[in-house]
Design an enzyme around this catalytic site. Structure first.
Site, PDB file in Angstrom:
ATOM      1  N   HIS A  33       0.813  -1.214   0.000  1.00 57.78           N
ATOM      2  CA  HIS A  33       0.000   0.000   0.000  1.00 57.78           C
ATOM      3  C   HIS A  33       0.848   1.267   0.000  1.00 57.78           C
ATOM      4  O   HIS A  33       0.402   2.298  -0.548  1.00 57.78           O
ATOM      5  CB  HIS A  33      -0.940   0.000   1.209  1.00 57.78           C
TER       6      HIS A  33
ATOM      7  N   ASP B   9       0.388   4.298  -2.535  1.00 60.86           N
ATOM      8  CA  ASP B   9       0.265   5.711  -2.187  1.00 60.86           C
ATOM      9  C   ASP B   9       1.222   6.561  -3.010  1.00 60.86           C
ATOM     10  O   ASP B   9       0.863   7.665  -3.460  1.00 60.86           O
ATOM     11  CB  ASP B   9       0.565   5.912  -0.702  1.00 60.86           C
TER      12      ASP B   9
ATOM     13  N   GLU C  73      -8.551   5.313  -6.346  1.00 61.01           N
ATOM     14  CA  GLU C  73      -7.660   5.611  -7.470  1.00 61.01           C
ATOM     15  C   GLU C  73      -8.348   6.461  -8.530  1.00 61.01           C
ATOM     16  O   GLU C  73      -7.924   6.487  -9.686  1.00 61.01           O
ATOM     17  CB  GLU C  73      -7.154   4.300  -8.097  1.00 61.01           C
TER      18      GLU C  73
END
Length: 341
Positions: free
Chosen positions: A232, A236, A262
């Site tokens: 993750h 990011d 997203e």
């Protein structure tokens, strides 16, 4: 659309408007009238000061681009006048019976301007503090000199100093609170990860009268695979990278929002669908050719729709979102425009 209430962001602008459009001309006229009445004529120094105040008020109205220089020049002019008032009290030829009235006018105007200058220079707080302290010192010195001329005790000048310093620290606290509120207001409308506008900012944009243009919804293809493969944190960084590419390609004046996950929203006011498609194809190609973080390569699917006063941003968003789903169903990494209404 009803006007937005005064908030931390636009309070200094409103104060500047009231100060230069109303208060400054009023003070210019009052100073000219009062001193002339007290001296029995128009003193050149007083006429020059009143004319200078009127000039700055006029410049603030007629030359919006000069407002940074206008407010600084105005403050310096006031300081010069108060300093001259302190150095040369006898040369104004005010009758002795009115000397104490001059001191009382200083007691009224100096703390008031200390407060206003803090708010007026709230975007440059250090400059506001320096100017306010300089005005406090010059005003106190002027009051002291005029009290000496009047052969009175220094009670009023001491009171002026105390009130001005209290106002100085109080106004400084107000400006600091205003800065914190403005920052909180900005954060409430900003996505913390990418720095783009969030849903609240988009909702506010939808509520405003809009110039006709094009709205686009962009979605990163197979973004879940990025998180699953690289984690993750890497995901990011990809989102931040996409936001950076959007800013670089579209420029800082284009409204950009992160809708969630997203998905991103772009508003292109003043563009036709054809023009917007050409610009967004450049964005899509730029993302496809960009390497993110640990070597991730991603693509974008884009849906877009025209909007205008009759068909606002909210309606255009639903249409663009449907066009985005069509782009996804057609194989991704492509742009689809919603049919004209």
């Amino acid at each position: 659309m009803p006007p937005r209430p005064v908030g931390p962001a636009n309070l200094p602008e409103r104060i500047a408007w009231v100060y230069f459009r109303l208060l400054v001309p009023l003070v210019a006229a009052a100073v000219l009238w009062i001193i002339s009445a007290l001296t029995g004529g128009v003193h050149p120094l007083v006429a020059l000061f009143s004319g200078t105040l009127a000039l700055f008020s006029l410049l603030h109205r007629l030359r919006p681009g000069w407002r940074e220089g206008v407010r600084l020049g105005f403050a310096v002019s006031v300081l010069v006048f108060v300093a001259v008032l302190a150095l040369e009290p006898q040369r104004l030829y005010v009758r002795a019976v009115y000397h104490e009235l001059i001191v009382h006018l200083l007691l009224l105007l100096i703390p008031l301007n200390v407060l206003i200058w803090h708010l007026l220079f709230s975007d440059r707080p250090r400059r506001g503090q320096v100017l306010a302290l300089a005005l406090t010192g010059a005003g106190t010195l002027a009051a002291t000199r005029w009290e000496n001329v009047a052969a009175t005790h220094l009670t009023t000048s001491a009171l002026l100093l105390a009130v001005s310093l209290f106002t100085h620290f109080f106004a400084g606290a107000v400006v600091d609170l205003q800065r914190r509120m403005r920052e909180e207001e900005r954060r409430a409308r900003q996505d913390p990860l990418t720095g783009l506008g969030n849903r609240l900012a988009f909702a506010e944009a939808c509520a405003q009268t809009v110039t006709p243009g094009v709205l686009a919804v962009l979605d990163i293809d197979h973004f879940k695979a990025v998180n699953d493969r690289w984690g993750h944190e890497a995901g990011d960084r990809v989102l931040q990278g996409v936001a950076t590419v959007l800013r670089d390609v579209l420029g800082g004046g284009v409204p950009l929002f992160r809708w969630g996950g997203e998905e991103f929203v772009v508003c292109l006011p003043g563009r036709s669908v054809h023009e917007a498609a050409r610009v967004l194809e450049g964005v899509r190609a730029g993302i496809a050719g960009h390497t993110f973080g640990e070597g991730q390569r991603i693509t974008l699917s884009v849906g877009l729709c025209a909007y205008g006063p009759e068909q606002g941003l909210a309606h255009a968003f639903s249409q663009a979102d449907a066009a985005l789903r069509e782009a996804k169903d057609s194989g991704r990494d492509r742009l689809v425009a919603a049919p004209a209404a």
